[in-house]
Design an enzyme around this catalytic site. Structure first.
Site, PDB file in Angstrom:
ATOM      1  N   ASP A 319       0.789   2.733  -8.703  1.00  0.00           N
ATOM      2  CA  ASP A 319      -0.661   2.892  -8.763  1.00  0.00           C
ATOM      3  C   ASP A 319      -1.339   1.603  -9.186  1.00  0.00           C
ATOM      4  O   ASP A 319      -0.825   0.848 -10.008  1.00  0.00           O
ATOM      5  CB  ASP A 319      -0.989   4.008  -9.763  1.00  0.00           C
ATOM      6  N   GLU A 372      -0.061   1.056  -3.807  1.00  0.00           N
ATOM      7  CA  GLU A 372      -1.472   1.343  -3.602  1.00  0.00           C
ATOM      8  C   GLU A 372      -2.201   0.022  -3.812  1.00  0.00           C
ATOM      9  O   GLU A 372      -2.503  -0.362  -4.938  1.00  0.00           O
ATOM     10  CB  GLU A 372      -1.971   2.398  -4.597  1.00  0.00           C
TER      11      GLU A 372
END
Length: 640
Positions: A319, A372
């Site tokens: 993330d 991401e």
């Protein structure tokens, strides 16, 4: 065959452990630091070890010593900064914390164990002694074959799940399902809808449910909200036994500042940067790891490896990679500190990500890592030996933004935005992409995917089916957030459940049937996945029919005769006798039609297939005349 791990009986530190830890290369610290049930000098008990180099006293506290900070002191291990002690008589389930007295400022604090395997359910914050050994894994078949199931040339279709809100029990105070309760239901649903993988939004322990798991305090513990570590193993195991891969979100970009967590751990900024220009995240109001501190790097490398090792996880979705790469991320001029070369790149974070990926693929060559990453940073999904970050895949955020913007337009205006569909072909093979329609697109006032679509209820559903077909036809792996298959009208609510009742409506049931068919087609037809990361797998037929808002392209497999022709009509006006150029004579079978009546469509199509004629079209020697249904997609495959 059931696989049972042998207990690691001696968690005591050795000189090599301390050397590697201080060097920043120890990736198995979970075998040494934390709380380990063991036997020493003929006595059963727990070996505690914690890193607190700026403390002048560390004690372990709990019910066993009436939470008295002086009763059970730990001893320093040389000059390593690690404090350790064996406490006889303690058993699994013992709740504990570390009482830390800093040598600076008279600071005293009780901290949860950074390496704890299990923690109390929030809002309680204690750590729990827990043994991870002895679980009887039954996923040997999956583990031996998973490399072939998630390679660049494999079909990967990911169902993103927030465990706390996938389904709830309204008659029991609206509680979430446990790991063991959700396992059979989730596996059955994923198989029905045809996804290959589940991606779990962060299941690592976190104090605030409203963070969706992205504010982690327990980097080595699945949240106890849904059960024990063995219960989480059962969930992973059950999914594996049903042929479903498991990806977990991993969050090395930041961590919360809750007092019991990592922040200001020993009276100093131990895990985070002291200067807020480097150590405070302006978006999430959280702390940023000091990636240049070698012991912190060992901590993060060990966390990443831990999930792959102890929980058989098949992939890590990392993330917030963009926020790690840039020192000026979400900062104005004067609010950030350049690197040693005067640039904006976070050199220490780059090195950490590279080493994490090298470690993961070295030790577990059949897993994948996913970034991401939303910027134009080059070579995110390229090997480190050619200067890349070493990820297996990168999320294609540009495709997501352009596509959703296009689909939000009324069809009459779409011809003015045609380039938002065609632009991707410029960069589509610069990286190995996953195409995400994730949770971030259905929260914070953005509306659900269905509500983003223009038109009346029928047109909205047709547009949604068209969006899914367009996604599955493109080059790249696929990701959809839970609820997409239901055609949710409302935004995602982490405190509620998906709107499963929608499936009683044929229009919504049709969306799920259409998506399941797209998944099955994507998985069974190599042309749609075998060259996802190669330009040879994608050929434009016609990208220029702007006035009619029609696109046509082919997906091609390793065998050039293995191909699928994909045609899209982005308006509600059916296109009859629409000519599309083809290279292969004979019959072209219609394998997908999103306007089928079983999906809630109008039933316009091509009666199962069409015959080509030797009439040139689109620079090809033959062509087919087809019906392009309203707001619909049709896929054709030549019969061989």
């Amino acid at each position: 065959m059931i696989q049972v791990r042998k207990e690691r009986r001696d968690p005591r530190l050795g000189e090599i452990d301390v050397h590697l830890f201080n060097e920043g290369t120890h990736a198995r610290l979970y075998e040494r630091l934390g709380a380990h049930l063991t036997e020493e000098d003929g006595q059963r008990g727990v070996r505690f070890s914690v890193w607190a180099p700026n403390a002048d006293h560390v004690g372990v506290i709990g019910d066993f010593n009436e939470w008295h900070g002086e009763a059970t002191p730990l001893q320093p291990w040389g000059s390593s900064g690690i404090w350790t002690r064996f406490v006889p008589g303690l058993e699994q389930g013992t709740i504990y914390k570390y009482r830390i007295h800093s040598r600076l400022h008279g600071y005293r604090v009780d901290k949860a164990d950074p390496y704890g395997f299990h923690h109390e359910t929030p809002p309680r914050t204690g750590s729990i002694v827990w043994n991870l050994e002895g679980y009887g894994w039954g996923d040997d078949e999956w583990m031996q074959s998973r490399g072939a199931r998630q390679s660049l040339s494999s079909p990967i279709s990911i169902y993103e799940v927030h465990l706390g809100s996938w389904a709830r029990v309204p008659e029991d105070h609206n509680r979430s399902l446990s790991y063991r309760e959700i396992a059979p239901r989730l596996a059955a649903h994923v198989k029905e809808t045809g996804f290959t993988h589940v991606e779990l939004m962060p299941i690592m322990e976190h104090p605030f449910a409203g963070s969706w798991g992205y504010q982690v305090t327990g980097y080595f513990a699945p949240t106890s909200r849904f059960g024990t570590p063995q219960d989480f193993m059962y969930l992973v195991d059950h999914l594996h036994q049903n042929g479903i891969g498991v990806i977990v979100d991993w969050v090395p970009a930041h961590f919360p500042t809750d007092e019991h967590g990592l922040a200001y751990f020993d009276g100093t900024h131990l895990y985070e940067h002291a200067d807020p220009k480097k150590g405070f995240h302006p978006d999430w109001k959280s702390a940023i790891f000091n990636y240049g501190r070698r012991e912190v790097k060992s901590f993060l490398l060990s966390s990443a490896r831990f999930w792959l090792d102890r929980y058989h996880i098949d992939g890590l979705r990392v993330d917030g990679v963009a926020s790690m790469l840039y020192l000026d991320y979400s900062r104005n001029a004067g609010e950030w500190i350049p690197n040693e070369q005067g640039g904006r790149e976070n050199l220490e974070a780059i090195q950490l990500l590279r080493e994490m990926n090298e470690m993961a693929y070295r030790d577990f060559p059949d897993i994948q890592t996913y970034a991401e990453e939303s910027t134009a940073w080059p070579a995110v999904s390229r090997p480190t030996y050619v200067g890349g970050l070493g990820f297996g895949f990168k999320w294609d955020m540009g495709w997501m933004h352009d596509t959703l913007t296009y689909f939000s337009k009324e069809p009459v205006h779409r011809k003015f935005h045609h380039d938002q569909l065609t632009f991707r072909s410029i960069y589509a093979f610069h990286e190995s992409f996953v195409m995400p329609l994730s949770h971030d697109e259905v929260v914070h006032g953005k509306g659900s995917l269905l509500s983003k679509m223009p038109g009346d209820a029928w047109q909205k559903r047709a547009n949604l089916r068209l969006l899914y077909a367009y996604m599955f036809a493109q080059s790249g792996k696929k990701l959809l957030f839970m609820g997409a298959e239901l055609g949710q009208w409302s935004e995602w609510n982490h405190d509620g459940s998906l709107d499963w009742h929608l499936l009683h409506d044929e229009g919504h049931a049709g969306i799920m049937r259409c998506l399941a068919h797209l998944n099955r087609t994507y998985r069974s037809v190599p042309a749609l996945h075998a060259r996802d990361a190669s330009p040879e797998g994608f050929h434009w037929v016609d990208a220029r029919d702007v006035d009619q808002s029609v696109l046509c392209f082919e997906r091609v497999g390793a065998d050039p005769s293995d191909r699928v022709l994909c045609a899209f009509n982005f308006t509600p006006v059916p296109r009859h006798n629409y000519r599309i150029g083809v290279d292969y004579e004979g019959r072209w079978r219609e394998i997908v039609n999103t306007d089928a009546t079983e999906y809630g469509g109008s039933g316009q199509g091509n009666m199962g297939g069409v015959e080509s004629t030797l009439v040139p079209g689109h620079g090809r020697r033959a062509s087919i005349l087809v019906t392009l249904p309203p707001l619909g997609a049709v896929f054709f495959q030549p019969e061989r």
